[in-house]
Design an enzyme around this catalytic site. Structure first.
Site, PDB file in Angstrom:
ATOM      1  N   SER A 150       0.853  -1.198   0.000  1.00 24.82           N
ATOM      2  CA  SER A 150       0.000   0.000   0.000  1.00 24.82           C
ATOM      3  C   SER A 150       0.883   1.240   0.000  1.00 24.82           C
ATOM      4  CB  SER A 150      -0.849   0.000   1.274  1.00 24.82           C
ATOM      5  OG  SER A 150      -1.463   1.243   1.466  1.00 24.82           O
ATOM      6  N   TYR A 163      -1.574  -0.856  10.404  1.00 21.48           N
ATOM      7  CA  TYR A 163      -1.623  -1.076   8.953  1.00 21.48           C
ATOM      8  C   TYR A 163      -0.331  -0.575   8.298  1.00 21.48           C
ATOM      9  CZ  TYR A 163      -3.635  -1.101   4.204  1.00 21.48           C
ATOM     10  OH  TYR A 163      -3.885  -1.335   2.877  1.00 21.48           O
TER      11      TYR A 163
HETATM   12  P1  NAI Z   1     -10.967  -6.797  -0.195  1.00 23.10           P
HETATM   13  O1  NAI Z   1     -11.581  -6.828   1.162  1.00 23.10           O
HETATM   14  O2  NAI Z   1     -11.876  -6.564  -1.341  1.00 23.10           O
HETATM   15  O3  NAI Z   1     -10.127  -8.126  -0.420  1.00 23.10           O
HETATM   16  C1  NAI Z   1      -9.308  -8.662   0.587  1.00 23.10           C
HETATM   17  C2  NAI Z   1      -9.567 -10.161   0.717  1.00 23.10           C
HETATM   18  O4  NAI Z   1      -8.678 -10.691   1.718  1.00 23.10           O
HETATM   19  C3  NAI Z   1     -10.996 -10.476   1.160  1.00 23.10           C
HETATM   20  O5  NAI Z   1     -11.656 -11.292   0.220  1.00 23.10           O
HETATM   21  C4  NAI Z   1     -10.808 -11.183   2.487  1.00 23.10           C
HETATM   22  O6  NAI Z   1     -11.754 -12.196   2.740  1.00 23.10           O
HETATM   23  C5  NAI Z   1      -9.392 -11.743   2.376  1.00 23.10           C
HETATM   24  N1  NAI Z   1      -8.838 -12.044   3.695  1.00 23.10           N
HETATM   25  C6  NAI Z   1      -8.836 -11.254   4.790  1.00 23.10           C
HETATM   26  N2  NAI Z   1      -8.295 -11.908   5.835  1.00 23.10           N
HETATM   27  C7  NAI Z   1      -7.948 -13.135   5.392  1.00 23.10           C
HETATM   28  C8  NAI Z   1      -7.352 -14.272   6.013  1.00 23.10           C
HETATM   29  N3  NAI Z   1      -7.010 -14.282   7.308  1.00 23.10           N
HETATM   30  N4  NAI Z   1      -7.146 -15.373   5.260  1.00 23.10           N
HETATM   31  C9  NAI Z   1      -7.517 -15.392   3.956  1.00 23.10           C
HETATM   32  N5  NAI Z   1      -8.088 -14.350   3.325  1.00 23.10           N
HETATM   33  C10 NAI Z   1      -8.305 -13.228   4.031  1.00 23.10           C
HETATM   34  O7  NAI Z   1      -9.852  -5.667  -0.102  1.00 23.10           O
HETATM   35  P2  NAI Z   1      -8.796  -5.102  -1.169  1.00 23.10           P
HETATM   36  O8  NAI Z   1      -8.842  -3.649  -1.053  1.00 23.10           O
HETATM   37  O9  NAI Z   1      -8.935  -5.735  -2.469  1.00 23.10           O
HETATM   38  O10 NAI Z   1      -7.444  -5.553  -0.478  1.00 23.10           O
HETATM   39  C11 NAI Z   1      -6.408  -6.217  -1.164  1.00 23.10           C
HETATM   40  C12 NAI Z   1      -5.071  -5.678  -0.704  1.00 23.10           C
HETATM   41  O11 NAI Z   1      -4.923  -4.348  -1.169  1.00 23.10           O
HETATM   42  C13 NAI Z   1      -4.894  -5.626   0.810  1.00 23.10           C
HETATM   43  O12 NAI Z   1      -3.616  -6.127   1.145  1.00 23.10           O
HETATM   44  C14 NAI Z   1      -4.993  -4.162   1.127  1.00 23.10           C
HETATM   45  O13 NAI Z   1      -4.287  -3.814   2.280  1.00 23.10           O
HETATM   46  C15 NAI Z   1      -4.394  -3.554  -0.120  1.00 23.10           C
HETATM   47  N6  NAI Z   1      -4.722  -2.171  -0.358  1.00 23.10           N
HETATM   48  C16 NAI Z   1      -6.040  -1.778  -0.445  1.00 23.10           C
HETATM   49  C17 NAI Z   1      -6.346  -0.468  -0.709  1.00 23.10           C
HETATM   50  C18 NAI Z   1      -7.756  -0.011  -0.865  1.00 23.10           C
HETATM   51  O14 NAI Z   1      -7.967   1.197  -1.022  1.00 23.10           O
HETATM   52  N7  NAI Z   1      -8.741  -0.867  -0.849  1.00 23.10           N
HETATM   53  C19 NAI Z   1      -5.276   0.538  -0.900  1.00 23.10           C
HETATM   54  C20 NAI Z   1      -3.961   0.022  -0.797  1.00 23.10           C
HETATM   55  C21 NAI Z   1      -3.702  -1.288  -0.543  1.00 23.10           C
END
Ligand code: NAI
Length: 343
Positions: A150, A163
Site C-alpha cells: 500500500s 496497517y
Molecule cells: P478486499 O476486502 O476486497 O479483499 C481482501 C480479501 O482478503 C478479502 O476477500 C478477504 O476475505 C481476504 N482475507 C482477509 N483476511 C484473510 C485471512 N485471514 N485469510 C484469507 N483471506 C483473508 O480488499 P482489497 O482492497 O482488495 O485488499 C487487497 C489488498 O490491497 C490488501 O492487502 C490491502 O491492504 C491492499 N490495499 C487496499 C487499498 C484499498 O484502497 N482498498 C489501498 C492500498 C492497498
C-alpha cells in the site's frame, strides 16, 4: 517473468477486490489460478465471476483458508501441488484487512488482526512457497513472488499505525526477496496502491471473534464512509494490469496511479522529510520557512482576480449520509483525547 500461459498462479485474498482483479488478468493470460480466501461465500461468487470473465472452470482452484494459520496455509499449498501438479510459478499475496483509529487506543487484538493478515500471512506464504518454487523451477523456468502492499507503507499516520507498520515491513521484505531470488533466475515485486475500488471497507464484519476487542470506534456508519471512499478507487482489473506490466518488466516496486506526477511529488516530499531529520532544529526551521515562502508564491492568486484562473479544488472525501467519521477511538476510553472520539 514474461511468459504466463500454462503456468500456475496462487493469489491470496483472491475472492474479492484487488485479488479477484489479479485472478481475472492472470487467468486471461493463460494461467491456472488458485485463489485462497477466508470467506467461502466470496470464493463461490468469485469462481462464477471468473468463469463469466472467460476462465475455464477446471483452471480455477478455490481454497478456503485462514492464511494467518500456518497449518491451513501449508495444507492449501499441498492442495495446489496435488491438483495443478506443482507449486505456483507466480505467488501473489494480496489478502489484507484494515482498521483505523488512534494508535494510542490500539489493542493487542487490533495489532494481531491487522498485522496478522497484512504481514504474517505474507511471511507464511513466502516461507511455505519459496523453497518449493526454487526446488521446482530454479534455472528451468521463470518464477516470481509479488505482494500487494500500500502507499500506507510510505506514509505512517497516527490513525493508521498497525496497517502502515505491516505494509512498511512487507515492502522491506520484498526488497530482500528481490535480491535473494536473483541467483535463482527469479524476481519479486511489491505493488503499492493508493485507493482501490474493493470491499475492504467491510473488513470489520469478518474480523475473527477472538480478535474483536478493538480500541477503535467501529460501526455500520464508519464502514459506510470507508466504502464511499473506496468506491472512488482504481478498478481492480486496471490495477492488476499495471502489476502484470511491472512483473513483466522486472520492477521491484510498482506505484500504480493514473496521476503519476502527483505521486512523484508526494514521494519526493516524503523523502525530504526523512532527510530533514539529519538537520539541526535551526536548519530544519529555516528550511520549513523557505518551503512555506515557495508555496505562498506558487499558490498566490493569479493577476486579474482571485480564483479566476485558479485550479479547481481537490476532491474532498466527506462523510456520506448515514455515515460516521472513521479513525476515532472507542467512546469509553476516558484517557483518550476527546478530539479523537466521536462524542
Ligand atoms: P478486499 O476486502 O476486497 O479483499 C481482501 C480479501 O482478503 C478479502 O476477500 C478477504 O476475505 C481476504 N482475507 C482477509 N483476511 C484473510 C485471512 N485471514 N485469510 C484469507 N483471506 C483473508 O480488499 P482489497 O482492497 O482488495 O485488499 C487487497 C489488498 O490491497 C490488501 O492487502 C490491502 O491492504 C491492499 N490495499 C487496499 C487499498 C484499498 O484502497 N482498498 C489501498 C492500498 C492497498
Amino acid at each position: 517473468m514474461k511468459d504466463f500461459a500454462g503456468k500456475i498462479v496462487f493469489i491470496t485474498g483472491g475472492a474479492s477486490g484487488a485479488g479477484l482483479g489479479q485472478a481475472k488478468v492472470f487467468g486471461k493470460a493463460g494461467m491456472r489460478v488458485a485463489i485462497a480466501d477466508v470467506r467461502q461465500e466470496a470464493l463461490d461468487k468469485a469462481v462464477e465471476e471468473l468463469v463469466a470473465y472467460g476462465l475455464k472452470r477446471e483452471d480455477i482452484l478455490p481454497l478456503k483458508v485462514d492464511l494467518t494459520n500456518r497449518q491451513e496455509y501449508t495444507a492449501a499449498a499441498d492442495k495446489v501441488e496435488e491438483v495443478f501438479g506443482g507449486p505456483p510459478h507466480l505467488l501473489i499475496q494480496t489478502a489484507g484487512v484494515n482498521s483505523f483509529g488512534p494508535i494510542e487506543a490500539s489493542t493487542f487484538d487490533d495489532f494481531d488482526w491487522v498485522m496478522g493478515v497484512c504481514l504474517n500471512h505474507v511471511v507464511n506464504g513466502l516461507l511455505i512457497f519459496v523453497p518449493r518454487m526454487i526446488k521446482a523451477y530454479a534455472h528451468k523456468t521463470e518464477f516470481h513472488v509479488a505482494t500487494t502492499s500500500s502507499m500506507g507503507a510510505f506514509m505512517a499516520g497516527s490513525g493508521t499505525g498497525p496497517y502502515s507498520a505491516a505494509k512498511a515491513a512487507v515492502n522491506n521484505l520484498m526488497y530482500s526477496y528481490a535480491e535473494a531470488l536473483r541467483p535463482y533466475g527469479a524476481g519479486a515485486t511489491v505493488l503499492c496502491p493508493g485507493n482501490i475500488n474493493s470491499n475492504i471497507g467491510n473488513a470489520e464484519k469478518y474480523r475473527p471473534a477472538h480478535l474483536r476487542n478493538t480500541g477503535y470506534h467501529v460501526s455500520e456508519g464508519t464502514m459506510k464512509t470507508l466504502n464511499a471512499i473506496h468506491a472512488t478507487g482504481i478498478d481492480p482489473v486496471e490495477l492488476a494490469e499495471i502489476l502484470k506490466e511491472g512483473i513483466e518488466n522486472g520492477r521491484i516496486i510498482v506505484l500504480p496511479s493514473r496521476d503519476t506526477a502527483s505521486w512523484k511529488t508526494q514521494l519526493r516530499s516524503l523523502h525530504e522529510t526523512i532527510e530533514d531529520y539529519t538537520l539541526t532544529a535551526a536548519e530544519r526551521d529555516a528550511k520549513a520557512a523557505a518551503r512555506m515562502e515557495e508555496m505562498r508564491k506558487r499558490f498566490a492568486p493569479p493577476a486579474g482576480g482571485e480564483g479566476k484562473n485558479a485550479p479547481p479544488p481537490p476532491p474532498m472525501w466527506g462523510v456520506p449520509e448515514g455515515g460516521e467519521p472513521f479513525g476515532r477511538a472507542r467512546d469509553d476510553l476516558d484517557w483518550v483525547d476527546p478530539s479523537k472520539k466521536i462524542k
